[in-house]
Design an enzyme around this catalytic site. Structure first.
Site, PDB file in Angstrom:
ATOM      1  N   THR A 127       3.032   2.643   5.208  1.00 31.86           N
ATOM      2  CA  THR A 127       2.584   2.129   6.516  1.00 31.86           C
ATOM      3  C   THR A 127       2.805   2.941   7.545  1.00 31.86           C
ATOM      4  OG1 THR A 127       4.419   0.769   6.831  1.00 31.86           O
ATOM      5  CG2 THR A 127       3.025  -0.366   5.722  1.00 31.86           C
ATOM      6  N   LYS A 128       3.652   4.067   7.709  1.00 33.61           N
ATOM      7  CA  LYS A 128       3.909   4.882   8.875  1.00 33.61           C
ATOM      8  C   LYS A 128       2.471   5.578   9.311  1.00 33.61           C
ATOM      9  CE  LYS A 128       8.313   3.743   8.436  1.00 33.61           C
ATOM     10  NZ  LYS A 128       8.758   2.607   9.280  1.00 33.61           N
ATOM     11  N   ASN A 129       2.738   5.968  10.587  1.00 38.19           N
ATOM     12  CA  ASN A 129       1.551   6.851  11.386  1.00 38.19           C
ATOM     13  C   ASN A 129       1.272   8.050  10.243  1.00 38.19           C
ATOM     14  OD1 ASN A 129       2.322   5.064  13.226  1.00 38.19           O
ATOM     15  ND2 ASN A 129       1.641   6.246  14.844  1.00 38.19           N
TER      16      ASN A 129
END
Length: 372
Positions: A193-195
């Site tokens: 879910t990180k950038n």
């Protein structure tokens, strides 16, 4: 007779299916490349990604590890921080730094955050420094850089280590210098879910010094100087594998455009002016909108209102580290007034690059109909 209206699907905080669908061919090509090579651990894909990501950050070195929490732990171990040492951190950042400190045997010392952005307060940090303080870990929370200049100066002034927790700030910058290039070391998570997210767990440590990088490479693999020859430790088996490295290499060139889209979404939300809704500061290159976190004194009622509109919202994070059962230092909460107040008010809205105009309008409409 008209057909009945179709119920809208829930709008989630993040939609990895939509994100991955747009990258399907890139990801398949990357995984095929690795499978065909027959090399799956500590190979050319990882070496290339370490160089490319360090260059992206403007850091001297990059060392891939298994996940973001072990990135913090190994950064601490690389500077021989352990039992008897104190490290100043914020209490509102999800327990990750505390987990790493407990793993190495060091003592977390909690300082309050700034009211305006909920990142660690440099003044409160300096007040918490004692003769046993070895480091400060500043988390760039929700995609907003902490006050990196102040922490760099503070660390230099006191002769302590400055570690950046960059799990939520890939690509954020101040004066053109990106997260990961300010500290003596910096930890990154590539949780999906990180950038910049992998298709599984992955992490990396950036650092300035070649000797620190060499030690990190030993500590991530049993403390080996060469195969089966242990010369360093305590160490770990913590390696970013070739498949994840190859996928991250495909995604890295797209990161700046994804961050730009996140900022656009955040700016649209921030333009919705409603009583008892407090928006974050979405301005500047120091914000990459990893999470869009707003505040309301009636947070739970707001969350119910959004849920009724099919919009899923969450709290990042509902429990301060010092109040976790494993830590249980509730006596410290009085000295953390900004942190304590914020956890009852914060609420995270959906914000991811694949959101379209309909999604964004749906969130804005729900906010505009909110009445405290």
């Amino acid at each position: 007779m008209s057909a009945p209206a179709t119920e809208q699907a829930p709008l989630r905080l993040n939609d990895l299916k939509r994100h991955t669908a747009a990258l399907r061919e890139r990801i398949l090509a990357a995984t095929t490349r690795v499978i065909d090579s027959g090399w799956f651990i500590l190979g050319p894909e990882l070496e290339a990604f370490e160089r490319e990501f360090a260059a992206f950050c403007g850091a001297g070195h990059g060392v891939g590890v298994a996940n973001g929490t072990e990135a913090i732990e190994l950064a601490l171990r690389a500077f021989s921080i352990g039992a008897g040492d104190e490290v100043v951190i914020a209490a509102n950042a999800g327990m990750y730094s505390t987990t790493a400190l407990l793993a190495v045997g060091a003592t977390p010392v909690y300082a309050d955050v700034r009211e305006q952005d909920l990142t660690l307060d440099p003044a409160a940090t300096e007040a918490a420094i004692t003769p046993r303080t070895r480091a400060v870990i500043a988390t760039h929370l929700y995609g907003r850089l902490a006050d990196v200049r102040a922490f760099r100066a503070l660390a230099d002034r006191h002769g302590i280590v400055f570690i950046e927790d960059c799990a939520q700030s890939h690509g954020a910058a101040e004066d053109g210098i990106r997260a990961g290039a300010w500290g003596d070391a910096a930890s990154f998570s590539f949780y999906p879910t990180k950038n910049l997210g992998a298709c599984g767990d992955a992490g990396l440590v950036t650092c300035r010094d070649a000797d620190v990088a060499a030690r990190l490479r030993r500590l991530r693999q049993y403390g080996w100087a060469s195969k089966y020859v242990v010369i360093d430790g305590p160490a770990r088996n913590s390696r970013l594998d070739e498949l994840q490295a190859a996928i991250l290499r495909e995604k890295l060139p797209l990161l700046d455009s994804w961050n730009a889209r996140r900022r656009e979404i955040a700016a649209t939300y921030a333009a919705v002016a409603v009583p008892d809704l407090r928006h974050p500061d979405v301005s500047g290159e120091g914000y990459v909108a990893h999470l869009y976190v707003m505040r309301s004194t009636r947070r739970d009622a707001l969350r119910d209102h959004l849920l009724a509109a099919g919009i899923l919202a969450e709290v990042h994070y509902p429990v301060l580290d010092n109040e976790q059962p494993k830590v249980d230092r509730r006596d410290l909460s009085a000295s953390l007034p900004n942190s304590v107040r914020a956890i009852s008010e914060i609420l995270t809205l959906p914000c991811f690059p694949e959101m379209d105009g309909t999604d964004i309008a749906r969130v804005c409409a729900a906010l505009q109909t909110w009445s405290a």
